[in-house]
Design a protein around this motif. Structure first.
Motif, PDB file in Angstrom:
ATOM      1  N   GLU A   3     -19.521  44.766  61.979  1.00 55.00           N
ATOM      2  CA  GLU A   3     -19.599  45.742  60.891  1.00 55.00           C
ATOM      3  C   GLU A   3     -18.350  45.672  60.008  1.00 55.00           C
ATOM      4  OE1 GLU A   3     -20.623  50.057  61.215  1.00 55.00           O
ATOM      5  OE2 GLU A   3     -21.387  49.330  63.141  1.00 55.00           O
ATOM      6  N   LEU A   4     -17.212  45.380  60.647  1.00 53.99           N
ATOM      7  CA  LEU A   4     -15.956  45.291  59.889  1.00 53.99           C
ATOM      8  C   LEU A   4     -15.955  44.037  59.022  1.00 53.99           C
ATOM      9  CD1 LEU A   4     -13.078  46.448  59.427  1.00 53.99           C
ATOM     10  CD2 LEU A   4     -12.323  44.976  61.296  1.00 53.99           C
ATOM     11  N   TYR A   5     -16.258  42.922  59.669  1.00 51.37           N
ATOM     12  CA  TYR A   5     -16.194  41.639  58.956  1.00 51.37           C
ATOM     13  C   TYR A   5     -17.574  41.222  58.469  1.00 51.37           C
ATOM     14  CZ  TYR A   5     -11.456  41.248  60.795  1.00 51.37           C
ATOM     15  OH  TYR A   5     -10.138  41.460  61.086  1.00 51.37           O
ATOM     16  N   ARG A   6     -18.151  42.026  57.590  1.00 49.16           N
ATOM     17  CA  ARG A   6     -19.454  41.660  57.033  1.00 49.16           C
ATOM     18  C   ARG A   6     -19.293  40.441  56.151  1.00 49.16           C
ATOM     19  NH1 ARG A   6     -22.405  47.365  55.734  1.00 49.16           N
ATOM     20  NH2 ARG A   6     -22.136  48.158  57.838  1.00 49.16           N
ATOM     21  N   GLU A   7     -20.406  39.735  55.996  1.00 50.82           N
ATOM     22  CA  GLU A   7     -20.385  38.483  55.236  1.00 50.82           C
ATOM     23  C   GLU A   7     -19.834  38.706  53.833  1.00 50.82           C
ATOM     24  OE1 GLU A   7     -19.992  34.919  54.673  1.00 50.82           O
ATOM     25  OE2 GLU A   7     -20.651  35.544  56.677  1.00 50.82           O
ATOM     26  N   ILE A   8     -20.196  39.840  53.225  1.00 54.76           N
ATOM     27  CA  ILE A   8     -19.756  40.085  51.839  1.00 54.76           C
ATOM     28  C   ILE A   8     -18.230  40.254  51.785  1.00 54.76           C
ATOM     29  CG2 ILE A   8     -20.161  42.578  52.010  1.00 54.76           C
ATOM     30  CD1 ILE A   8     -21.132  42.437  49.077  1.00 54.76           C
ATOM     31  N   ILE A   9     -17.671  40.808  52.842  1.00 55.08           N
ATOM     32  CA  ILE A   9     -16.215  40.977  52.886  1.00 55.08           C
ATOM     33  C   ILE A   9     -15.529  39.621  53.042  1.00 55.08           C
ATOM     34  CG2 ILE A   9     -14.356  41.872  54.337  1.00 55.08           C
ATOM     35  CD1 ILE A   9     -16.044  44.397  54.695  1.00 55.08           C
ATOM     36  N   LEU A  10     -16.055  38.821  53.955  1.00 55.58           N
ATOM     37  CA  LEU A  10     -15.487  37.481  54.137  1.00 55.58           C
ATOM     38  C   LEU A  10     -15.637  36.657  52.860  1.00 55.58           C
ATOM     39  CD1 LEU A  10     -16.771  36.796  57.761  1.00 55.58           C
ATOM     40  CD2 LEU A  10     -14.451  37.373  57.057  1.00 55.58           C
TER      41      LEU A  10
END
Lengths: 155, 409
Positions: free
Chosen positions: A6-13
């Protein structure tokens, strides 16, 4: 582990790997503000161009962890071209989302203020940060720097 | 030899789980864990002997005073102090010990034409107090550099020490793990008529330290990094130096006499211990010192050195050029502190992903920003070992890092 995903969602990466609106506007005429997280050394440089009550352009520079950098990148996309009242309203909504963890602290049973996630669009991807209180400072660094820039620019 | 199973069983926190996984504690450089016997000693004190020290004449007050004063002997014995009753001052932590030394000694012995020598690898605790005093007095602050191997550059040491009154330096870097040649530095300082103060926060818990053999003058260290409780630190100083130092914090407990026209400070360590001291914590750090002495610092050092060698090998085998470890590669020259970066993954993200594996490391600048600037990195992840760590912990670190590398690939 679910929380970590949840923290490292694809959109964030994705925003971390390919930050949007990266760089600095020529200052002056743009207004330039630096923000630091003294605990971890993350830094964000926000340059903004305000004209006719509208945030005409914004660029983000600096270095830091995936959360601070992706949050600033997402922010830049969310506020660019908006009227200043709309920008400030977006900042307020995002910060309310980040502060919602505080209802878990202490002995009080205060309900967190409801946040309209839909109104946040892509920014809602950052809600996973709320489960990691230490990282909230990372996520809000760019936003606090933008607030400071707007205040300094008298916008 | 360290009996791993026996030692691990002595530390209750190692039974904890994080995210349903047994904890892998690799943050001892920030704060160590405590063995049950330290916790028990403190509980027993509160349940049986608590009273304020140095005041009452009743039985428990005598006991409390005896335990508190006795703690100076236990701690002094660990570092080879010949006169612990006159040389061991209890403070809040290493930072307060250094502030005490800088303000009390430095505030009265230094003038505008003097020089103070420190190093680039110091913790902020051994930098900022000097800056603050410098603003008041105006002495020159000189810096020993750090080379590419993470070791002090001593080529120009004589030049730096010429005209200097004090050399204040860490015995072991909390970022690089570098073990500094303290005996050599002490000899050089004395050759130039300077005294030497050592930041022993990282060395006292992990290396055999003998203040006489090293021939140093003062040393600051903390209980909570040496298997003891938080809230108490130590300033050790040679008698003749301590005797000449004026009080720092003032109030009750540190006086011989108070009149309407002034006061006379107490002699010895009491002069620097204003107010009710951390009595239970003194009981705790004394027990920690006895425990470390029983284990033997030679054995502790051997265990941690072997573990550091194993961990470095495993890390480089797994990540090769993607991995940057700061500090000496030769484990004989470094302690069990491994600061690293992995490819483009930021230290915060490394620490976060390791947490999901219950691996506890610290990201950031480790309170050593001048060193981080020198290294040219904004942050590192730091894994640090204690006597209770094993090769399985190093394996867990490597496995967690594989996940980090994969997520950010």
């Amino acid at each position: 582990m679910a929380d970590l995903e949840e923290l490292y969602r694809e959109i964030i990466l994705d925003h971390y790997r390919s930050p949007r609106n990266r760089g600095e506007l020529a200052s002056p005429p743009a207004h330039r503000t630096e923000g630091f997280n003294p605990l971890c050394g993350d830094e964000i440089v926000v340059t903004i161009d305000v004209l006719d009550g509208v945030l005409q352009d914004i660029k983000i520079a600096g270095q830091g962890c995936s959360i601070s950098q992706s949050s600033a990148s997402l922010m830049s996309g969310a506020v660019k071209g908006k009227s200043i009242p709309d920008v400030r309203s977006t900042i307020a909504t995002f910060k309310t989302l980040m502060l919602s963890h505080e209802s878990h602290l202490g002995d009080g049973d205060a309900e967190p203020e409801a946040v309209d996630l839909k109104s946040l669009g892509e920014l809602a991807a950052l809600q996973g940060v709320v489960k990691f209180p230490v990282r909230i400072k990372c996520a809000t660094l760019g936003w606090n720097t933008l607030t400071q820039a707007l205040d300094e620019a008298g916008a | 030899m360290i009996n791993e199973a026996e030692i691990r069983a002595a530390f209750p926190l190692l039974k904890r789980e994080l995210h349903n996984t047994p904890i892998v504690y690799l943050d001892t450089a920030a704060s160590s864990l405590q063995p049950q016997r330290v916790i028990d000693a403190m509980s027993h004190y509160y349940a049986n002997s608590h009273a304020n020290v140095h005041r009452g004449v009743y039985g428990t007050a005598e006991e409390a005073t005896g335990l508190y004063e006795g703690a100076r002997h236990a701690v002094g014995s660990l570092i080879g102090s010949k006169h612990p009753a006159q040389e061991i001052v209890f403070t809040k932590n290493t930072t307060e010990s250094i502030n005490l030394f800088v303000n009390s000694w430095g505030g009265t012995k230094l003038g505008p034409d003097d020089a103070v020598v420190i190093s680039i690898m110091e913790h902020h605790a051994n930098i900022v107090p000097w800056f603050v005093l410098q603003e008041r007095i105006g002495f020159e602050l000189r810096w020993i550099g750090v080379d590419g191997n993470g070791e002090l550059m001593l080529d120009n040491l004589d030049e730096l020490l010429t005209g200097a009154k004090v050399l204040s330096v860490t015995a072991m870097s909390n970022v690089l793990g570098t073990i500094n040649p303290i005996a050599e530095l002490a000899a050089a300082a004395h050759r130039h008529g300077a005294i030497i103060h050592v930041d022993g926060a990282q060395s006292v818990p992990h290396l055999p330290v003998d203040v006489d053999a090293l021939d140093i003058d003062l040393m600051s260290f903390s209980s909570h990094k040496m298997l003891g409780p938080t809230g108490i630190g130590v300033l050790w100083a040679r008698r003749e130096i301590l005797t000449a130092m004026p009080p720092f914090l003032t109030g009750g407990g540190m006086i011989l006499d108070v009149r309407t026209d002034g006061f006379t400070p107490a002699d010895g360590p009491s002069r620097f211990e204003a107010g009710t001291p951390p009595i239970a914590e003194a009981v705790g750090v004394a027990e920690a010192a006895r425990y470390l002495k029983e284990l033997g610092l030679d054995a502790v050092r051997d265990h941690e050195q072997a573990l550091t060698a194993y961990a470095l090998d495993r890390l480089f085998d797994a990540f090769g050029d993607e991995l940057t470890v700061h500090g000496p590669r030769d484990v004989a020259r470094r302690g069990g502190v491994i600061s690293f970066t992995l490819g483009e993954v930021h230290a915060h993200d490394i620490a976060q992903i390791l947490d999901s594996h219950a691996v506890c490391v610290r990201p950031g600048h480790h309170c050593a920003k001048p060193l981080m600037r020198h290294l040219g990195v904004p942050a590192t992840a730091r894994a640090s070992f204690g006597v209770y760590n094993t090769t399985a912990d190093a394996d867990a670190l490597v496995e967690g890092l594989r996940d980090a590398a994969k997520l950010f690939a």
